[in-house]
Structure formats: structure tokens, C-alpha cells
Scaffold this motif. Sequence first.
Motif, short mmCIF file in Angstrom:
data_model
loop_
_atom_site.label_atom_id
_atom_site.label_comp_id
_atom_site.label_asym_id
_atom_site.label_seq_id
_atom_site.Cartn_x
_atom_site.Cartn_y
_atom_site.Cartn_z
N LYS A 73 0.86 -1.19 0.00
CA LYS A 73 0.00 0.00 0.00
C LYS A 73 0.89 1.24 0.00
O LYS A 73 1.56 1.54 0.99
CB LYS A 73 -0.92 0.00 1.23
CG LYS A 73 -2.01 -1.06 1.17
CD LYS A 73 -3.00 -0.91 2.31
CE LYS A 73 -4.12 -1.94 2.21
NZ LYS A 73 -5.13 -1.79 3.28
N GLN A 127 0.39 7.97 6.12
CA GLN A 127 0.59 6.53 6.04
C GLN A 127 0.50 5.86 7.41
O GLN A 127 0.18 4.67 7.50
CB GLN A 127 1.93 6.20 5.38
CG GLN A 127 1.96 6.43 3.87
CD GLN A 127 0.99 5.55 3.11
OE1 GLN A 127 -0.17 5.91 2.91
NE2 GLN A 127 1.47 4.40 2.66
N VAL A 148 -2.95 4.87 7.65
CA VAL A 148 -3.18 3.66 6.86
C VAL A 148 -2.67 2.43 7.63
O VAL A 148 -3.35 1.40 7.71
CB VAL A 148 -2.48 3.76 5.49
CG1 VAL A 148 -2.58 2.44 4.72
CG2 VAL A 148 -3.07 4.89 4.66
N GLN A 199 -4.85 1.77 10.81
CA GLN A 199 -6.17 1.29 10.43
C GLN A 199 -6.10 -0.15 9.96
O GLN A 199 -7.00 -0.95 10.24
CB GLN A 199 -6.77 2.18 9.34
CG GLN A 199 -8.26 1.95 9.11
CD GLN A 199 -9.08 2.28 10.36
OE1 GLN A 199 -9.06 3.40 10.86
NE2 GLN A 199 -9.81 1.28 10.88
N GLU A 200 -5.01 -0.50 9.24
CA GLU A 200 -4.81 -1.88 8.81
C GLU A 200 -4.72 -2.81 10.02
O GLU A 200 -5.36 -3.87 10.06
CB GLU A 200 -3.53 -1.99 7.97
CG GLU A 200 -3.15 -3.39 7.54
CD GLU A 200 -4.02 -3.97 6.44
OE1 GLU A 200 -4.05 -5.20 6.31
OE2 GLU A 200 -4.68 -3.18 5.73
N ILE A 250 3.24 -1.86 3.99
CA ILE A 250 2.75 -0.49 3.84
C ILE A 250 3.95 0.44 3.73
O ILE A 250 4.87 0.38 4.55
CB ILE A 250 1.86 -0.09 5.04
CG1 ILE A 250 0.57 -0.93 5.00
CG2 ILE A 250 1.52 1.40 5.01
CD1 ILE A 250 -0.24 -0.89 6.25
#
Length: 459
Positions: free
Chosen positions: A126, A296, A299, A302-303, A441
Motif C-alpha cells: 500500500k 501513512q 493507513v 487502520q490496517e 505499507i
Amino acid sequence: MTKEKREIPVKKNDKVWLKIEDLTHDGRGVGKLDYYPVFVENAIPGEEIEVRIMKTTKKFAYGKVLQWKTKSENRVEDVVSDWIRTGIAPLHHMTYEAQLDFKKNQVEKVIKRIGGFEDVEVKAVKGMENPSKYRNKAQIPVRKVEDRLQTGFFRRNSHDLVPIDDFYIQEPEIDAALIAIKPILEQYNVKPYDEEKQGGNLKNIVIRKGHYTNELMIVLVTKKKKIFKIGEICKEIVSAVPNVTSIIQSIHTENNNVILGKEFVRLYGEEYIEDQLLGNTYQISAKSFYQVNTKQAEVLYQEAIDRAELKKTDVVIDAYCGIGTIGLSLAKQVQHVYGVEMVQDAIDDAQTNAEINGIENVEFKVGKAEFVFEKWLEDGIKPNVIIVDPPRKGLAETFIEASSKMNPEKIVYVSCDPATFARDLKLYAERGYAPDYVQPIDMFPQTSHIECVTVLKKK
């Protein structure tokens, strides 16, 4: 019969042609001369290049590109050599898609080679929509270059300062602040640190920015406590740099590679700046750990939260909790969160951040996690989920043993180093916890670093 000793096929300053076959873990191209590897910056697999040999060892050499015979379709033409040779952006000569493929490949290699997992899927990385100007923190050395105070970055594997104004990966306001501060320091004759003579005073300038709040903190790292006319200097900085809400002095008397000293003095404004992350507000001090890529980080967290599949009845342990960012981000979704961290200042910050956000179902404890886990077990605390986000060195085996004894349903592992991540997954597997897929990520575009998230479930 003794093995015949292979001679090194090149010597320093030789010029040779190479076909680049692979990339090292830190993004250098690899070509071979009679099985002898040559590592070359700014080189991509598939390229044929002429190289000057800069250094040789018994097992490999380092080279510098002189010219290209063929270039890769993954090459970016507008390359700034200073960003590569200082390590600020060592992959920016590659397209962003190629960078993400390289990082996915690196994770796959270590999961198989170190972890021994043949069937664990590594998902596509990601990445960022705009993979530059993302860092909310800068740590910039200050040195005297050609008799002037200069800021920049050290050439890789050296302490030779390369003067730089545009750092490419930092938020633009940070670069602008550095450019504004430098003439003020020169005007007031602030002496830059001299490593060889152990003279001068100003070692580093650290700048932190709230990504969403735009608040700026400036930290002057000095060898001595006294800075002549510091009051006037602060007034000039506040006048020249918009959004400065905090100026701090960090006194660092020792001669080592650590950036910040142990003593901090507030020179102007607050002792912290604020920022938001996944809807919560955080106070960030000069010494707080806070992810340097805010977008990020959201991100990434949240992942981790989504993969944990949290329930309102869950009890969660946030190991390596720092200032509380992961635990506080998920607290409203669960029954209770317990955070543990070795650093008292971080625990104090975490408790403050819980209060700021009105979160009451959290408890933070300072101490070594293995010992704290034992006490929690004695107190009857039984977590459903443990989240770990360790530093690059990964987890101690004693931690892995202690966390396994807590017998959680799931362990969510957030990692910033694929090699130690793979090693630790193998140790967890020996204790009955198997990983599902790995999600990389990209927290650090243009560099070789990559973060990973996986969930370990009891077999």
C-alpha cells in the motif's frame, strides 16, 4: 587439499562495464565480475553501465556509475545525486511502481528465507498517492563548511556534510523553516559544532510539524547550555517562520551519534505541538516518538485495527505503546486497553493524550513488558488481542514467550524491519501462533524501508 584462493578481479579506480542483475536490501544495484559482486548506487536491474571502482574488499566492491549503455524502463531521469549519496532518497531514481515492487520482493524473500514460510502470501504494497514531501520531522546536522554555518545531510557512511536546502521527502514548511533559520543563526554568530576539534556549540536543528495542525516545533541541539542572545534569536525566528508554537533547546554534551541530549529547556511557547491521528489529538514533545509520515501512519494503524477484528467485549494489550497512538485509536471499539512501555516520559504522554481525548477505558504501565505481563496474569487480566509495534531490532525471545503465555486469540504484529519480523514470526510459530497474510505499507517512499502488518492466530 586446500581451496585455491580467488583473486580480486578489480582494484580501486578501475573502470569496468557491468550488467546489473539485482538490488541489495538497501537499493544498490548489483553486478558481478567473475562471481565477484560490485554494489552501485543509482543502478537498476537490466541496465548496462560503466563503473569506476571506489572501494574493494575480499568479498565485494563498491562502484560509481560513469555512463549508461542501456537504461531500465523503471528509471526516473531527473535524479539529484545528493539525495542518493546522503541516503535521503536512495531509491528516487526508480519509478514509484518499481520501488513498491522492490519492497514487496524484499519482504517475500525474508519471509521465506528467514521465517521459513513458503505459503504465507505477501500482498501488494500500500503506497502513497503523492510519494514525496511527507516527513513531519527533520533532524538536520549543523556544521561549518567553507567557513560558513551550513545545514544539510551526511554523505552515507561518513560524517562529511553535504549542504542541502531541498530535502525532497520533508513537508515543504520544514524546508522553508530551515532556510529562514540559517541566516538568523549566522547573524547572531552562533558557532556550528566542530566534530574534530570538539568545538562550537550548535550540533543539530530538529523541526517537528503537526501534519493537520501545521504547528511547528524547533529544537536547537547544543553542546553547551549558554547561547548568546538567545532571546533575540527566538524573536527573529518567530517573526521569520510562520506557525512556530514551540522553540526548545536540547543540551547534548556527549560526543556520540545520538541526536538529542537529556536536558531540555523551553525557550519559547509550549513544550509540545499538537497533531491529529485517526480522529484523536496528540501532544508531541521534543522527545516523543511519533510516526514521521502521518498519512501513512493512519493507513498502517487502520490496517492493524481492521485485521484485529475487534469486538466490544475485547481486552487489548498495546505493547510498545509509546505515547498511546495505537491503543487510543482503537479504545472506543473495545472493553479495555492496557498499554506498556519502558520509557516513563512516553507513559506520561500517553496518559495525557487519553485525558485530552476523553478516553477512560485505558491503563498505561511503565516497565519491561515481560514482567508487566506476569503481574497482569496474576491480576486475572486475560487479553483477547495483543498488538506489538517494536523498534527495528524486533522482539526479544523472552517477550515472545511471555506474550504467548498470555494466550491471546490474536497477536497483531506491526513491524518496521522485515528481517527481524520474519525471525519473530518463526519463533511465534514454534509456540503455536501462525501468521495469515502479510500486508506491507510504504511509510518511507524513496527509501528502502518498509512496514509490515500481520495477524498471528493460535493454531
